[in-house]
Design an enzyme around this catalytic site. Structure first.
Site: not given
Length: 344
Positions: A136, A161
């Site tokens: 990501s 995350y």
């Protein structure tokens, strides 16, 4: 750049097959005659009806097999590798979302760390030709240098995350080094499009409009210092993954990481006004969102902006779909899928 055709004799394992990217990738491979094994746990992080709609569109393909399973279940995952012996694995199963990781950290450790470890272990014991996995853009944290490059320092993530995705890259590097597993990590930059994730801002803004609700914009109402995002259209993401599958690496290193973004960041407010115009066109009447400006959320970064030079050099492709085209496709799909009536 010379790339090969997809090998239809190989078996492709796609985790997160009922998800946004997983669905489109599975569909693209199936359209070209590939054998695809799809795994998904169909969790309720967002509307499961949309996940089932995606799966319904994959079911007619004879070479598609769907298995409801969780990658954090090591025994179940190992059995899949044992039975189907995939050559290519694309791991897209993960608990997504920066803000949700603050509310429910357990889900991220279970799926993104334990689940990914299980994927690596399965690839170790049942060797594969290539493991491609989702990282990501969030790994860049509050990096102020733009555009973000794969060589940048990424040891200061600002959300759990992001930490799990950075962990994935480290784990994949180690397994590649120890067990010679060809692995590629993809740092996705704000993927959007038809049948996308309802938890993404553009989707939520659209839903709120038709519910006659305000949209919250987390940029302090500061238009001069607005948030910038590198929005990447789904078709560009799929083309990039397909090319990575078919373009042999010229490097000796078994583990690589690439940014996959549009390389053309837009102001958040520009993105919102473009969405208003696209929805207006889809509906045949002018619409304007009710807007409420709020402080930037913890964990959000001021700008995401991808350098795609490394990806372009490796596969001869760079994402280029404009937000006007991408959001118009999304708007047309949304209005049709939800059969939205024009507000009077």
């Amino acid at each position: 750049m010379s790339c090969n055709q997809l090998d239809t004799n190989k078996t492709y394992l796609i985790t997160g097959a009922a998800g946004f990217i997983g669905y489109f990738l599975s569909k693209k491979l199936l359209e070209q005659g590939c054998t695809v094994i799809g795994i998904d746990n169909i969790n309720d992080y967002y509307d499961v009806k949309l996940k089932h709609t995606r799966l319904d569109q994959l079911e007619p393909y004879e070479k598609f097999t769907f298995l409801k399973a969780d990658i954090s279940d090591k025994e179940a995952l190992t059995n899949v590798f044992k039975e189907f012996t995939p050559s290519i694995v694309v791991n897209l199963a993960a608990q997504a979302g920066v803000r949700y990781s603050i509310e429910n950290p357990d889900a991220y450790i279970q799926s993104n760390v334990i689940g990914f470890y299980n994927i690596l272990e399965a690839c170790r014991h049942y060797p594969v030709d290539h493991l491609i996995y989702a990282s990501s853009s969030s790994v860049y944290g509050s990096n102020k240098k733009v555009p973000f490059e794969e060589t940048d320092f990424v040891d200061h993530p600002v959300s759990l995350y992001a930490s799990t995705k950075k962990s994935n890259e480290l784990m994949a590097h180690t397994y590649s080094h120890l067990y010679n597993i060809p692995a590629t990590g993809l740092r996705f930059f704000t993927v959007y499009g038809p049948m996308g994730r309802p938890d993404m801002a553009y989707f939520g803004f659209t839903q709120k409009y038709f519910n006659d609700e305000e949209i919250s914009i987390f940029n302090n109402g500061d238009f001069d210092n607005d948030l910038y995002r590198d929005f990447t259209y789904i078709d560009d993401i799929i083309t990039g993954i397909e090319r990575l599958i078919t373009c042999p690496s010229k490097e000796k290193v078994p583990h690589r990481v690439f940014n996959i973004g549009n390389n053309n960041p837009e102001k958040l407010m520009t993105f919102i006004t473009t969405l208003e115009k696209c929805l207006s066109k889809s509906l045949g009447t002018e619409i304007v969102f009710k807007k409420k400006f709020e402080p930037i959320k913890p964990g959000d970064v001021p700008a995401t902006y991808a350098s795609t030079d490394r990806l372009q050099k490796a596969i001869g492709f760079k994402p280029e779909t404009s937000i006007e085209e991408g959001l118009q496709n999304f708007s047309d799909w949304y209005v049709k899928y939800y059969r939205v009536a024009v507000k009077s």
